[in-house]
Design an enzyme around this catalytic site. Structure first.
Site, PDB file in Angstrom:
ATOM      1  CG  ASP A  88     -26.750 -43.375   1.224  1.00 26.65           C
ATOM      2  OD1 ASP A  88     -26.764 -43.325   2.902  1.00 26.65           O
ATOM      3  OD2 ASP A  88     -26.416 -41.824   0.796  1.00 26.65           O
ATOM      4  CD  GLU A 187     -29.029 -33.910   2.595  1.00 23.50           C
ATOM      5  OE1 GLU A 187     -28.074 -34.952   2.730  1.00 23.50           O
ATOM      6  OE2 GLU A 187     -29.011 -33.247   1.290  1.00 23.50           O
TER       7      GLU A 187
HETATM    8  O1  KIV Z   1     -25.422 -39.621  -1.174  1.00 20.51           O
HETATM    9  C1  KIV Z   1     -24.860 -38.565  -0.763  1.00 20.51           C
HETATM   10  O2  KIV Z   1     -24.377 -38.114  -1.263  1.00 20.51           O
HETATM   11  C2  KIV Z   1     -25.051 -38.167   1.271  1.00 20.51           C
HETATM   12  C3  KIV Z   1     -25.046 -37.070   1.333  1.00 20.51           C
HETATM   13  C4  KIV Z   1     -24.978 -35.787   1.609  1.00 20.51           C
HETATM   14  C5  KIV Z   1     -24.446 -36.942   2.592  1.00 20.51           C
HETATM   15  O3  KIV Z   1     -25.574 -38.644   1.682  1.00 20.51           O
END
Ligand code: KIV
Length: 285
Positions: A88, A187
């Site tokens: 991410d 989300e």
């Molecule tokens: O960082 C995270 O856990 C996320 C999820 C909510 C998709 O981006």
């Protein structure tokens, strides 16, 4: 739709949309939990920037750094054999310019061994997606509530509740698909809106607080396990209550240490009486 960057795992995930088989994604941040999520056959392990609050005790997801994300992504990579590992992209690792975005995405792939990256929506995301894809890196989109920019959205709230904002979210999702995302997190949006987006896109949608009509679902592992502290959002379903179990296990350990019930003979090493005798004699010399 732009041609998807192909890998057998991504093809398998995209094919699930066509077959109607649901996709499971778990946000996990370390070796033991990623190993369990992989063994439980999750399709995708997301090293989410929720690392910030879930594991590092920071206030906001915005507070986690690129180096911290890479450190945890490496641990997850070591554990996962089958699932797709997605890194991410943290706040300020991609929003400002294409060059930084590509360099950050490359760190997730080259340093941490991730298979893809995820970016939260901002107006620049479609173009950034194209640049990252041009560097050979698959991108997952993220629309609706985007916690990194939650202040601009009125806080951590459901998005797209009125027709105008719902239309904008649909537009964002379509744009990201057109610029090459291979899947899309939705989300905190109303279930009927997620249903519409899921119908319009040919790439899979993965919902969190977005109802049952998405092609897949994601939750944070600590929430699933009941390990989180504080109040959970409405969309969280706990499948275990580990907080209480862990607290009681640690409390029992402390009490056993204080009362010398631990370690008992079963958890201690012995020595033959002869050797002990020799040792005692030798030491008395
Ligand atoms: O960082 C995270 O856990 C996320 C999820 C909510 C998709 O981006």
């Amino acid at each position: 739709m732009a041609k998807l960057l192909s890998s057998p795992q991504i093809e398998k995930i995209v094919a699930k949309k066509k077959s109607g088989e649901k996709i499971t994604m778990i946000a996990a941040y370390d070796y033991p939990f990623a190993l369990l999520a992989d063994r439980a056959d999750a399709d995708i392990i997301l090293v989410g920037d929720s690392l910030a609050n879930v594991v590092l005790g920071l206030e906001k997801t915005k507070d986690v750094t690129m180096d911290e994300m890479i450190h945890h992504a490496k641990a997850v990579r070591r554990a996962v054999k089958d699932a797709l590992v997605v890194g991410d992209m943290p706040f300020e690792s991609y929003q400002n310019d294409g060059k930084t975005a590509v360099l950050s995405a490359q760190r997730f792939i080259k340093e941490a061994g991730c298979d893809a990256v995820k970016m939260e929506w901002s107006d620049r995301c479609p173009l950034l997606t194209r640049e990252i894809r041009a560097a050979g890196i698959p991108v997952m989109g993220h629309v609706g509530l985007t916690p990194q920019t939650a202040e601009q959205l009125g806080g951590l709230k459901v998005q797209g509740k009125d027709a105008d904002s719902a239309r904008r979210i649909i537009q964002n999702a379509l744009e990201l698909e057109a610029f090459g995302c291979f899947s899309m997190v939705l989300e905190c949006v109303p279930a009927p809106l997620a249903k519409m987006i899921t119908k319009k896109l040919s790439i899979p949608t993965i919902g969190i607080g977005a109802g049952v009509y998405c092609d897949g679902q994601v939750l944070v592992l600590h929430d699933i396990l009941g390990l989180s502290t504080g109040k959970n959002p409405k969309f969280v379903k706990q499948y275990a209550h580990l907080y209480d179990q862990v607290l009681s296990a640690i409390t029992n350990f402390r009490e056993d240490v204080q009362t010398s019930r631990f370690p008992d003979a079963e958890h201690s090493y012995s020595m033959s009486p002869e050797e002990l005798q020799k040792l005692t004699t030798h030491n008395e010399d």
